[in-house]
Design an enzyme around this catalytic site. Structure first.
Site, mmCIF file in Angstrom:
data_model
loop_
_atom_site.group_PDB
_atom_site.id
_atom_site.type_symbol
_atom_site.label_atom_id
_atom_site.label_comp_id
_atom_site.label_asym_id
_atom_site.label_seq_id
_atom_site.Cartn_x
_atom_site.Cartn_y
_atom_site.Cartn_z
ATOM 1 N N SER A 1 2.145 -2.666 10.252
ATOM 2 C CA SER A 1 2.850 -2.085 9.104
ATOM 3 C C SER A 1 4.361 -2.257 9.272
ATOM 4 O O SER A 1 4.858 -2.477 10.371
ATOM 5 C CB SER A 1 2.484 -0.612 8.950
ATOM 6 O OG SER A 1 2.871 0.054 10.108
ATOM 7 N N TYR B 1 -5.175 12.085 1.087
ATOM 8 C CA TYR B 1 -4.271 10.916 1.134
ATOM 9 C C TYR B 1 -5.080 9.609 1.125
ATOM 10 O O TYR B 1 -6.067 9.469 1.873
ATOM 11 C CB TYR B 1 -3.373 10.980 2.385
ATOM 12 C CG TYR B 1 -2.680 9.657 2.584
ATOM 13 C CD1 TYR B 1 -1.610 9.295 1.756
ATOM 14 C CD2 TYR B 1 -3.142 8.724 3.501
ATOM 15 C CE1 TYR B 1 -1.027 8.047 1.860
ATOM 16 C CE2 TYR B 1 -2.559 7.477 3.618
ATOM 17 C CZ TYR B 1 -1.501 7.147 2.798
ATOM 18 O OH TYR B 1 -0.932 5.912 2.884
ATOM 19 N N ARG C 1 -2.050 8.170 6.968
ATOM 20 C CA ARG C 1 -3.256 8.067 7.781
ATOM 21 C C ARG C 1 -3.066 8.891 9.053
ATOM 22 O O ARG C 1 -1.956 9.028 9.552
ATOM 23 C CB ARG C 1 -3.523 6.610 8.161
ATOM 24 C CG ARG C 1 -4.064 5.775 7.021
ATOM 25 C CD ARG C 1 -4.455 4.385 7.477
ATOM 26 N NE ARG C 1 -3.331 3.573 7.864
ATOM 27 C CZ ARG C 1 -2.991 3.303 9.119
ATOM 28 N NH1 ARG C 1 -3.703 3.750 10.120
ATOM 29 N NH2 ARG C 1 -1.945 2.556 9.385
ATOM 30 N N THR D 1 2.902 -7.097 2.010
ATOM 31 C CA THR D 1 2.730 -7.214 0.559
ATOM 32 C C THR D 1 3.789 -8.157 -0.017
ATOM 33 O O THR D 1 3.510 -8.953 -0.924
ATOM 34 C CB THR D 1 2.782 -5.815 -0.106
ATOM 35 O OG1 THR D 1 1.781 -5.003 0.501
ATOM 36 C CG2 THR D 1 2.511 -5.886 -1.598
ATOM 37 N N ARG E 1 3.242 5.706 -2.428
ATOM 38 C CA ARG E 1 2.438 4.518 -2.723
ATOM 39 C C ARG E 1 2.287 4.267 -4.212
ATOM 40 O O ARG E 1 2.425 5.172 -5.029
ATOM 41 C CB ARG E 1 1.033 4.722 -2.140
ATOM 42 C CG ARG E 1 0.988 4.924 -0.627
ATOM 43 C CD ARG E 1 1.018 3.618 0.071
ATOM 44 N NE ARG E 1 1.093 3.718 1.514
ATOM 45 C CZ ARG E 1 0.623 2.785 2.328
ATOM 46 N NH1 ARG E 1 0.031 1.698 1.851
ATOM 47 N NH2 ARG E 1 0.759 2.901 3.630
ATOM 48 N N HIS F 1 -7.262 -7.463 9.125
ATOM 49 C CA HIS F 1 -6.143 -6.796 8.451
ATOM 50 C C HIS F 1 -5.123 -7.876 8.050
ATOM 51 O O HIS F 1 -4.066 -7.996 8.653
ATOM 52 C CB HIS F 1 -5.527 -5.792 9.441
ATOM 53 C CG HIS F 1 -4.547 -4.845 8.841
ATOM 54 N ND1 HIS F 1 -3.631 -4.155 9.605
ATOM 55 C CD2 HIS F 1 -4.322 -4.461 7.567
ATOM 56 C CE1 HIS F 1 -2.895 -3.391 8.832
ATOM 57 N NE2 HIS F 1 -3.301 -3.553 7.592
ATOM 58 N N ASP G 1 -3.796 -7.158 1.978
ATOM 59 C CA ASP G 1 -4.037 -6.248 3.101
ATOM 60 C C ASP G 1 -5.268 -6.589 3.942
ATOM 61 O O ASP G 1 -5.236 -6.420 5.148
ATOM 62 C CB ASP G 1 -4.174 -4.813 2.571
ATOM 63 C CG ASP G 1 -4.047 -3.763 3.663
ATOM 64 O OD1 ASP G 1 -3.208 -3.946 4.572
ATOM 65 O OD2 ASP G 1 -4.776 -2.763 3.625
ATOM 66 N N CYS H 1 6.204 -4.740 8.246
ATOM 67 C CA CYS H 1 6.627 -6.125 8.488
ATOM 68 C C CYS H 1 6.604 -6.952 7.196
ATOM 69 O O CYS H 1 6.714 -8.175 7.247
ATOM 70 C CB CYS H 1 5.745 -6.782 9.536
ATOM 71 S SG CYS H 1 5.997 -6.123 11.195
ATOM 72 N N LYS I 1 -9.540 1.108 4.566
ATOM 73 C CA LYS I 1 -9.487 0.965 6.023
ATOM 74 C C LYS I 1 -10.827 1.335 6.666
ATOM 75 O O LYS I 1 -11.260 0.703 7.631
ATOM 76 C CB LYS I 1 -8.379 1.837 6.604
ATOM 77 C CG LYS I 1 -7.007 1.592 6.008
ATOM 78 C CD LYS I 1 -6.546 0.180 6.241
ATOM 79 C CE LYS I 1 -5.088 0.033 5.840
ATOM 80 N NZ LYS I 1 -4.615 -1.348 5.996
HETATM 81 C C1 OXD Z 1 -1.663 0.361 6.314
HETATM 82 C C2 OXD Z 1 -1.886 0.243 4.861
HETATM 83 O O1 OXD Z 1 -1.376 1.469 6.789
HETATM 84 O O2 OXD Z 1 -2.162 -0.874 4.403
HETATM 85 O O3 OXD Z 1 -1.788 -0.655 7.008
HETATM 86 O O4 OXD Z 1 -1.808 1.268 4.148
HETATM 87 MN MN MN Z 2 -2.706 -2.290 5.908
#
Ligand code: OXD
Ligand code: MN
Length: 604
Positions: free
Chosen positions: A250, A199, A71, A255, A372, A228, A279, A252, A208
């Site tokens: 992110s 991406y 991102r 998932t 990913r 989020h 997410d 942490c 997002k």
């Molecule tokens: C993030 C994602 O960047 O979930 O938070 O991809």
């Molecule tokens: Mn995320």
């Protein structure tokens, strides 16, 4: 052939076609036949690589351009009429200027290409929580990923009817130029424009861009929240399931927590964890005064490196079929995939994420650190039976968390909903070696929404407080920190499945009501002693022995350390919070200023 007569939809497609000038237009109906034909076409063009059909049926590998792997927050804009409404934490562009500037880049960008029209629904089609979108894209990779991550096709248009309530997404790969890459959100027009990227986080516009940035704005005016957050259900031995939503920045382990595998002694007793989402959560007050949440997505767009049999066996099981891998290494011996920390035996004959021949002994990673997998939620062995419930699941607890080597204890509970909003608003995480820049720097990331809130964050805090005021049965709010380290820098809490021990304390607290101290404020009922908490300056902490830590190999002394609250360190923290709050000027709700003053007073 258009799949709808909806005039607004047809006008949107028409206007877009005039701008980008495609060779032809293809409506995505959501049927298997069309998707298979597109996948075959992408394999022929090299956009996708088909992986081993026996070991990884229905799976593909894609490599992005080398300059397009994450991102791009510095090129992400909120384009609302008044700059002040974007707030100090967003990049802003005037909508007219943005349409003109980015429109120039879109102009004729589909020449020689096909325009795919993807109708999609965030949330189960027909749920009162759900919202429709249409993404126009020139990328088959996007079409196929949207099919995994959202519900797509004609059924979405049928449910939309002739309503104008849909988000308009326009994406073009264009030249994949970094200098001309723009991810623009027009919350006042329900519109997203994304150009010069391929991406996922920039181009799967349901995620997002819509489900957080645009939806947070929609939620503010319509009385709901886009967060989020992962959503999980903990099933206790008596079969009762309680739901928790949790926000983490992110890196942490979001998932992993969403798909937690209970430690053996808990599993033997009958505990089970169900994943509703990993997410994003869309949350609404229910008629019973509780909050209800759905996961608006239909798949997982997870980070591959670090995913392994210990950290997340359920994610591994989820990526064995019908999955698209992006920027991982390809094992040429058996045409499968590999990434760092998958196991200890990297392939000998492999191609790395850049497409070059790769040998693990080179010291270079085979997979990009942000590589990913896009996997259907239905693949996940612990997907919740409530995943498709159009009414969502009731939340017992909301959890905020970050990565703090010291300062934050393993867990604490906010003193009230209002204090919980403060705890979320001051959330912070320390930067890791995984990201460029200094390690261990505290970065504030309120509710893990800093890069995703589509409007002024001061107003966003106000919205949280307003939602809380209307709830007869608000969830309790907690903060967790799995990352506290000892003097030698070693993690003191084992994490992963053992985190269930902390969730179990959280849920017991939710059963106990609030504490006697809060009775004076007229909130909740007294907390029975057996729920086991002590009152501290920062909130309620587990009392000695309230968390069953011994089974996780954590002794009493270590637990004491994990739960230690150092007033001097917290006084420093309070200073940092004050500086952070100053950024929001007079849009910071006075309630949060009061919470800060009360914290300071309790710290002495
Ligand atoms: C993030 C994602 O960047 O979930 O938070 O991809
Ligand atoms: Mn995320």
């Amino acid at each position: 052939m258009p799949l709808t007569n909806n005039k607004q939809v047809l006008k949107f497609i028409d206007d877009a076609a005039k701008l980008v000038a495609p060779d032809r237009t293809v409506w995505i109906d959501g049927g298997r036949e069309q998707l298979d034909a597109l996948a075959a076409e992408a394999v022929r063009s090299g956009e996708l690589i088909k992986l081993n059909g026996e070991l990884l049926p229905g799976c593909y590998l894609h490599r992005t351009a080398l300059n397009d792997v994450a991102r791009v927050e510095h090129r992400t804009f909120i384009c609302c009429r008044d700059e002040k409404d974007a707030g100090p934490t967003n990049n802003w562009m005037d909508p007219k200027a943005a349409y003109a500037k980015v429109g120039e880049i879109f102009k004729n960008s589909y020449n020689g290409r096909t325009m795919y029209v993807v109708p999609f629904s965030m949330g189960p089609v027909g749920s009162p929580f759900s919202k429709a979108g249409i993404e126009i894209t020139d990328s088959i990779y996007v079409v196929l990923n949207m099919h995994i991550m959202t519900r797509i096709g004609k059924k979405v248009l049928d449910a939309l009817g002739d309503s104008n309530d849909f988000v308009r997404g326009l994406h073009a790969r264009a030249e994949l130029s970094e200098e001309k890459r723009y991810i623009c959100h027009f919350p006042e027009d329900n519109t997203i424009w994304s150009v010069n990227s391929g991406y996922g986080g920039n181009v799967l516009l349901g995620k997002k861009c819509f489900a957080l940035r645009i939806a947070s704005y929609q939620g503010k005016s319509e009385g709901w929240m886009a967060e989020h957050m992962l959503i999980l259900g903990v099933q206790r031995p008596d079969g009762d399931v309680k739901y928790i939503a949790a926000a983490f920045p992110s890196a942490c382990g979001k998932t992993n927590l969403a798909m937690l595998v209970p430690p053996k002694e808990y599993a033997d007793k009958g505990y089970k964890v169900w994943c509703v989402g990993d997410d994003i959560a869309w949350i609404r007050p229910g008629k019973d005064g509780r909050l209800y949440a759905i996961n608006p997505e239909n798949g997982f767009f997870g980070v591959a490196p670090g995913t392994n049999a210990k950290s997340n066996p359920n994610a591994l099981a989820s990526v064995r079929k019908n999955t698209i891998f992006t920027n991982v290494a390809q094992n040429l011996d058996d045409n499968t995939v590999w990434w760092e920390k998958l196991d200890n035996s990297p392939p000998k004959n492999a191609i790395d994420w850049t497409g070059a021949k790769w040998d693990a002994s080179s010291g270079k990673p085979g997979a990009h650190p942000n590589s990913r997998f896009t996997a259907p939620a239905a693949n996940c062995p612990c997907i919740s039976p409530e995943f498709e419930n159009p009414q969502g699941v009731p939340l017992s607890a909301v959890v905020f968390g970050g990565r703090r080597a010291s300062t934050a204890p393993l867990v604490y509970e906010a003193r009230s909903f209002r204090h919980g909003v403060f705890v979320g608003a001051v959330m912070a995480s320390e930067t890791t070696a995984a990201a460029a820049g200094q390690v261990g720097v505290v970065r504030r990331d309120p509710m893990a929404m800093l890069p995703f809130c589509g409007y002024h964050m001061g107003d966003y805090f106000r919205h949280w407080l307003n939602i809380g005021k209307g709830l007869k049965n608000p969830p309790k709010i907690f903060n967790v920190n799995w990352f506290r380290t000892d003097a030698a820098g070693n993690f003191m809490w084992p994490g992963y499945g053992e985190n269930l021990r902390v969730l179990e304390w959280i849920l017991r607290r939710c059963e106990g009501g609030t504490t006697a101290a809060e009775e004076g404020k007229g909130v909740g009922k007294p907390c029975p002693a057996e729920t086991g908490a002590v009152d501290t300056a920062i909130g309620y902490l587990p009392e000695d022995g309230a968390i069953d830590a011994a089974g996780a190999g954590v002794g009493a002394a270590q637990m004491k350390e994990l739960l230690n609250v150092d007033a001097a360190v917290w006084r420093e923290e309070a200073k940092g919070i004050g500086e952070f709050f100053n950024r929001f000027g007079n849009r910071l709700p006075k309630e949060l200023k009061e919470e800060l003053e009360e914290l300071k007073a309790r710290l002495g």
